[in-house]
Design a protein around this motif. Sequence first.
Motif, PDB file in Angstrom:
ATOM      1  N   ARG A  87      -1.609 -63.314  44.902  1.00 35.55           N
ATOM      2  CA  ARG A  87      -1.831 -63.013  46.489  1.00 35.55           C
ATOM      3  C   ARG A  87      -0.921 -61.884  46.923  1.00 35.55           C
ATOM      4  N   VAL A  88       0.547 -61.610  46.520  1.00 35.26           N
ATOM      5  CA  VAL A  88       1.155 -60.502  47.008  1.00 35.26           C
ATOM      6  C   VAL A  88       0.531 -59.161  46.747  1.00 35.26           C
ATOM      7  N   VAL A  89      -0.052 -59.061  45.517  1.00 39.00           N
ATOM      8  CA  VAL A  89      -0.948 -58.175  45.011  1.00 39.00           C
ATOM      9  C   VAL A  89      -1.942 -57.798  45.963  1.00 39.00           C
ATOM     10  N   ARG A  90      -2.750 -58.637  46.270  1.00 39.08           N
ATOM     11  CA  ARG A  90      -3.905 -58.544  47.227  1.00 39.08           C
ATOM     12  C   ARG A  90      -3.464 -58.125  48.620  1.00 39.08           C
ATOM     13  N   VAL A  91      -2.422 -58.489  48.943  1.00 40.53           N
ATOM     14  CA  VAL A  91      -1.830 -58.212  50.287  1.00 40.53           C
ATOM     15  C   VAL A  91      -1.464 -56.819  50.103  1.00 40.53           C
ATOM     16  N   ALA A  92      -0.698 -56.277  49.219  1.00 39.61           N
ATOM     17  CA  ALA A  92      -0.178 -54.919  49.055  1.00 39.61           C
ATOM     18  C   ALA A  92      -1.315 -53.961  48.848  1.00 39.61           C
ATOM     19  N   ASP A  93      -2.506 -54.322  48.120  1.00 37.49           N
ATOM     20  CA  ASP A  93      -3.458 -53.563  48.107  1.00 37.49           C
ATOM     21  C   ASP A  93      -4.205 -53.466  49.398  1.00 37.49           C
ATOM     22  N   GLU A  94      -4.549 -54.423  50.194  1.00 39.76           N
ATOM     23  CA  GLU A  94      -5.254 -54.297  51.430  1.00 39.76           C
ATOM     24  C   GLU A  94      -4.174 -53.269  52.227  1.00 39.76           C
ATOM     25  N   LEU A  95      -2.914 -53.460  52.094  1.00 40.14           N
ATOM     26  CA  LEU A  95      -2.064 -52.609  53.081  1.00 40.14           C
ATOM     27  C   LEU A  95      -1.946 -51.358  52.439  1.00 40.14           C
ATOM     28  N   GLY A  96      -2.509 -50.838  51.498  1.00 40.89           N
ATOM     29  CA  GLY A  96      -2.758 -49.515  50.760  1.00 40.89           C
ATOM     30  C   GLY A  96      -1.545 -49.288  50.034  1.00 40.89           C
ATOM     31  N   ARG A  97      -0.735 -50.081  49.710  1.00 41.40           N
ATOM     32  CA  ARG A  97       0.347 -49.676  48.563  1.00 41.40           C
ATOM     33  C   ARG A  97       0.053 -50.332  47.056  1.00 41.40           C
ATOM     34  N   PRO A  98      -0.276 -49.444  46.163  1.00 39.72           N
ATOM     35  CA  PRO A  98      -0.358 -49.964  44.859  1.00 39.72           C
ATOM     36  C   PRO A  98       0.700 -50.448  44.086  1.00 39.72           C
ATOM     37  N   VAL A  99       0.322 -51.296  43.170  1.00 39.75           N
ATOM     38  CA  VAL A  99       1.498 -52.264  42.623  1.00 39.75           C
ATOM     39  C   VAL A  99       1.995 -51.228  41.332  1.00 39.75           C
ATOM     40  N   ALA A 100       3.175 -51.242  40.944  1.00 43.75           N
ATOM     41  CA  ALA A 100       3.783 -50.479  40.038  1.00 43.75           C
ATOM     42  C   ALA A 100       3.554 -51.217  38.558  1.00 43.75           C
ATOM     43  N   THR A 101       2.951 -50.336  37.829  1.00 47.04           N
ATOM     44  CA  THR A 101       2.923 -50.905  36.346  1.00 47.04           C
ATOM     45  C   THR A 101       4.233 -51.083  35.813  1.00 47.04           C
ATOM     46  N   PRO A 102       4.636 -51.526  34.743  1.00 45.83           N
ATOM     47  CA  PRO A 102       5.821 -51.546  33.905  1.00 45.83           C
ATOM     48  C   PRO A 102       6.277 -50.100  33.803  1.00 45.83           C
ATOM     49  N   ALA A 103       5.676 -49.249  33.167  1.00 44.47           N
ATOM     50  CA  ALA A 103       5.839 -47.739  33.139  1.00 44.47           C
ATOM     51  C   ALA A 103       6.492 -47.072  34.445  1.00 44.47           C
ATOM     52  N   GLN A 104       5.551 -47.386  35.452  1.00 42.65           N
ATOM     53  CA  GLN A 104       5.967 -46.943  36.575  1.00 42.65           C
ATOM     54  C   GLN A 104       7.303 -47.425  37.119  1.00 42.65           C
ATOM     55  N   ALA A 105       7.457 -48.870  37.052  1.00 39.93           N
ATOM     56  CA  ALA A 105       8.748 -49.478  37.387  1.00 39.93           C
ATOM     57  C   ALA A 105      10.122 -48.957  36.633  1.00 39.93           C
ATOM     58  N   LEU A 132       6.313 -65.373  51.185  1.00 36.22           N
ATOM     59  CA  LEU A 132       5.031 -64.457  51.640  1.00 36.22           C
ATOM     60  C   LEU A 132       5.417 -63.480  52.654  1.00 36.22           C
ATOM     61  N   PRO A 133       5.812 -64.103  53.831  1.00 41.02           N
ATOM     62  CA  PRO A 133       5.846 -63.266  55.057  1.00 41.02           C
ATOM     63  C   PRO A 133       6.850 -62.245  54.841  1.00 41.02           C
ATOM     64  N   LEU A 134       8.082 -62.460  54.287  1.00 44.05           N
ATOM     65  CA  LEU A 134       8.955 -61.443  53.921  1.00 44.05           C
ATOM     66  C   LEU A 134       8.811 -60.375  52.999  1.00 44.05           C
ATOM     67  N   ALA A 135       7.986 -60.957  52.139  1.00 46.18           N
ATOM     68  CA  ALA A 135       7.364 -59.910  50.981  1.00 46.18           C
ATOM     69  C   ALA A 135       6.411 -58.984  51.669  1.00 46.18           C
ATOM     70  N   THR A 136       5.835 -59.453  52.539  1.00 46.62           N
ATOM     71  CA  THR A 136       4.754 -58.508  53.113  1.00 46.62           C
ATOM     72  C   THR A 136       5.499 -57.603  54.009  1.00 46.62           C
ATOM     73  N   LEU A 137       6.476 -57.964  54.837  1.00 41.70           N
ATOM     74  CA  LEU A 137       7.219 -56.997  55.472  1.00 41.70           C
ATOM     75  C   LEU A 137       8.172 -55.961  54.719  1.00 41.70           C
ATOM     76  N   GLY A 138       8.477 -56.668  53.623  1.00 35.05           N
ATOM     77  CA  GLY A 138       9.265 -55.745  52.619  1.00 35.05           C
ATOM     78  C   GLY A 138       8.156 -54.628  51.905  1.00 35.05           C
ATOM     79  N   VAL A 139       6.918 -54.985  51.733  1.00 26.97           N
ATOM     80  CA  VAL A 139       5.784 -53.704  51.378  1.00 26.97           C
ATOM     81  C   VAL A 139       5.899 -53.006  52.705  1.00 26.97           C
ATOM     82  N   LEU A 140       5.757 -53.294  53.738  1.00 28.83           N
ATOM     83  CA  LEU A 140       5.556 -52.306  55.133  1.00 28.83           C
ATOM     84  C   LEU A 140       6.883 -51.616  55.165  1.00 28.83           C
ATOM     85  N   LEU A 141       7.894 -51.990  54.871  1.00 24.68           N
ATOM     86  CA  LEU A 141       9.133 -51.093  54.944  1.00 24.68           C
ATOM     87  C   LEU A 141       9.563 -50.501  53.651  1.00 24.68           C
ATOM     88  N   GLY A 142       8.705 -50.214  52.885  1.00 25.19           N
ATOM     89  CA  GLY A 142       8.727 -49.252  51.626  1.00 25.19           C
ATOM     90  C   GLY A 142       9.660 -49.970  50.381  1.00 25.19           C
TER      91      GLY A 142
END
Lengths: 280, 280, 280, 280
Positions: D256-274, D218-228
């Motif tokens: 959980r990681v979706v909630r964190v990304a969401d709090e940080l303002g990054r939306p989660v990609a749909t399969p189509a966006q991926a 979780l902490p490294l995933a969160t950092l990954g979110v912050l680093l784009g």
Amino acid sequence: MTYEEFLAGDPVVVTAALTGGVHGKEANPNLPETPEEIGRAAAAAEEAGAAVVHVHARKPNGERSFATERFQAIDDEIRARADDVVIQHSTGGTGAPDDVRHQPLRTDPPPEMASLDMGPLNRYRHLTSENTRALVDSLFDEMRERGVKPELEVFNDGHLNEVHQFLDRRDVAAPVYATLIFGPGTLTRPRPRNLLHLVSNLPAGAQFNTLGFGRHQLPLATLGVLLGGHVRVGLEDNVYYERGELAASNAQLVDRVVRVADELGRPVATPAQAHEILGL
Amino acid sequence: MTYEEFLAGDPVVVTAALTGGVHGKEANPNLPETPEEIGRAAAAAEEAGAAVVHVHARKPNGERSFATERFQAIDDEIRARADDVVIQHSTGGTGAPDDVRHQPLRTDPPPEMASLDMGPLNRYRHLTSENTRALVDSLFDEMRERGVKPELEVFNDGHLNEVHQFLDRRDVAAPVYATLIFGPGTLTRPRPRNLLHLVSNLPAGAQFNTLGFGRHQLPLATLGVLLGGHVRVGLEDNVYYERGELAASNAQLVDRVVRVADELGRPVATPAQAHEILGL
Amino acid sequence: MTYEEFLAGDPVVVTAALTGGVHGKEANPNLPETPEEIGRAAAAAEEAGAAVVHVHARKPNGERSFATERFQAIDDEIRARADDVVIQHSTGGTGAPDDVRHQPLRTDPPPEMASLDMGPLNRYRHLTSENTRALVDSLFDEMRERGVKPELEVFNDGHLNEVHQFLDRRDVAAPVYATLIFGPGTLTRPRPRNLLHLVSNLPAGAQFNTLGFGRHQLPLATLGVLLGGHVRVGLEDNVYYERGELAASNAQLVDRVVRVADELGRPVATPAQAHEILGL
Amino acid sequence: MTYEEFLAGDPVVVTAALTGGVHGKEANPNLPETPEEIGRAAAAAEEAGAAVVHVHARKPNGERSFATERFQAIDDEIRARADDVVIQHSTGGTGAPDDVRHQPLRTDPPPEMASLDMGPLNRYRHLTSENTRALVDSLFDEMRERGVKPELEVFNDGHLNEVHQFLDRRDVAAPVYATLIFGPGTLTRPRPRNLLHLVSNLPAGAQFNTLGFGRHQLPLATLGVLLGGHVRVGLEDNVYYERGELAASNAQLVDRVVRVADELGRPVATPAQAHEILGL
Ligand SMILES: [Zn+2]
Ligand SMILES: [Zn+2]
Ligand SMILES: [Zn+2]
Ligand SMILES: [Zn+2]
């Protein structure tokens, strides 16, 4: 500028900071103070490998001066004695009024380069150099008008942030040339990792010059060489050759960093090459 | 403080910067200005998880004030409404004379903490906060005399160098507590790598607090949580909740960072725990 | 080991990697292959400033050998010709069976030091050095029994992670001594920032040695000097003196890095000082 | 990918690593093993926000299998239950013969993505995954032929160096997509600074995915979110939800990681966006 430039053997521009405005012969009797002494020091530094001389002016009593005619006298001596060395005037200054800071730009001809401090700094108990944005912009505007290349002086990573904002505000000709400065007071702490940190925050395409005060002068300059940057040495920044031994001259300090660059496989730029590299 | 403290689940001290002294209700109508508004905001922030409130005072017209009695009125309101939240007074200030900067320390009782800016900064065209060493030392001496814990405000890596020199000059009680601040002007550029850089230059044993202006508030606070540091949020530093949406209150910003810390497994310190952690 | 050790002028231990086991005289005719050639090269490297010689053995046809008697013949030649230089045997090896890898430890007397690869690596299309934990531990156990100091070879930051885990598993005498290696294949990419990265991940109290392949040998060694580390040069790692010019000898490469260290103010350790520094 | 992408709110691709091949239900009874269980887990993970599922196959006894028909059975179950989730097959494997490693590519249709380990690694006492260049190249060639996007698995900074050399050898379609992996053995030590280090060594234009084992997930995933960057979670890499509490499902970790990304303002990609982001 990166390690790739080092590997490619790109020439390194050596600047000699001959005299400064803080300490004088009481710190090192070999430090040049009069226009003639500065002119001789410039010629010897060029002979040793410096492509640029960074110049401050002094009154006859040794105190710092911003007066145009004092700079003019120095430049006349340098041009009479040196070959093609690039002249860079300092506009930096603790406590000097803003209008006085413009005077070093007004010699005839103007200097090819002049320093431009990117923000405030404290080095002693009561003094601050304010270096407001208003002053930065007005000095830059006069430099542009007179065809003077600004040497952006970056004393910490906040100043480096201002470099980005300065480039957003003003139309600065490429390549941007920034001196990264390490020392006591509110300067970036002199550590190798901190030089890499500043380099990683430079604007794209910028060139950098490496300046460490005192015993940090040589190791940080050497790291600057390895990172593809340029270097500044001289008695303004460091009066010792090694621990407990005063430097014999500016040229002695230039000599040493040239030997190190040479061992590492980076040639030293001639003044003509420096013109090309720095876009003068 | 490092990632190991994060892994160990050490509590994070959340500071709410309730009002500041630069922008007011024109920037966000939910920003508290009067003593009563600030007192209510402090209570709500504590309720949301803040252990410390960072306080500025304002004149009745909303302009910034350093007057002791204005801080006294605010503290009285906070103590009447909040439970145990730690009160931290700002002594920072653009352009205020040095003797005026001492006034926030002179409430009865004095604040448990007060800010101490570690060097000069520019944020706008003409203004500089000088923050000379003489002022830093005299503010610190009065803090020590009154039993006020200094919060060392570090606006760039030159200020962090001054922290080391300040610890050499003065006898600062452990743990040293420094706020690392990121934003425009001569502040460190707000980037994750730059927060790691500053953390790697902290004196041994120091604790750090993370402060990013504007849209950098949440991401840098989250990184501060991961690095074992503390965090500061609030309307002084950031008036938006998300892009284009003003924050409803200080408590709303505290709420969010508490949720993030909670997801990441770091509990939020109570005021009692903050006393222990910060050595109050 | 840090920049502070550099500033303090702590001696730098220079290791000469005389011959290696991958390329031979076809790459550089000055590369020593026979025991006598290696003995002469060791003496000349010591004369030039090397305190340690890193040794591989070869069969009469030039191919690599792990045979104890081949190492014995080399050591005899070195001891007959050099003064006090420390002998370090390589136990590393692409594709060699595990039991064969023990043989270099079994000379009489055993070598003072031996290399210990901390993990697997790929450098060519089909080959892998597996270096399993089982092999690492069994080599280390025999080293300890025979009084051989391990030189921990770290080819990337995963190997450095294994160093931490190795110290948890086994009782390694202080100071831990690790060589940080940069090159192609699955080695850490040779960049200055990557050397600082590895140094920042070393276990507390560890000493490091700096090894860059090819044209990275000198710049990374210079950076190692600045960071308070030790350095390795020699024809095993780099057959050129400069671009397009083969090195004349191992001693020539040692000479140059000694000159650079000397200019930078770090004295080169004698073999006696290396004994003290490395705890031999 | 950088902090600027984070600030821009670029969508984050979440990969769920559903089952792995090392531990099974003995580690966490909620870990899916059969094709049907894996199919249900994939659908739930997609529902929770995963755009990609990383899949290993197992024999009926729970042991790892590389057999095409086992992958086929899993894919059939996933396609029957999930909507559009991207299927990524693992080709990684400790000790499996090279030809066996090709089998997961041969389902009908082939997977949209498959993992490609960039070098050797040790995680236990006797075992090594060799991952020679010959194997890397032959797996890649078959992937290209079948239209399978490679997910480059980078277990340390030596593997990242190999990514550069792989791009020099082979024609890899943009964007290059690399998973940065942190854990024990010869993996990069799981520390925030080490994630920044790897990111700073990526080839220009590459996208990265963040994978930390165990409590670092979780902490490294969160950092990954912050680093784009993008993130991977799931029971293959981490069987716990928090210290001492087994995860209830893969979906719980995705949630959980979706909630964190969401709090940080990054939306989660749909399969189509991926599909768009990864160039599928
Ligand atoms: Zn100057
Ligand atoms: Zn404030
Ligand atoms: Zn070797
Ligand atoms: Zn897997």
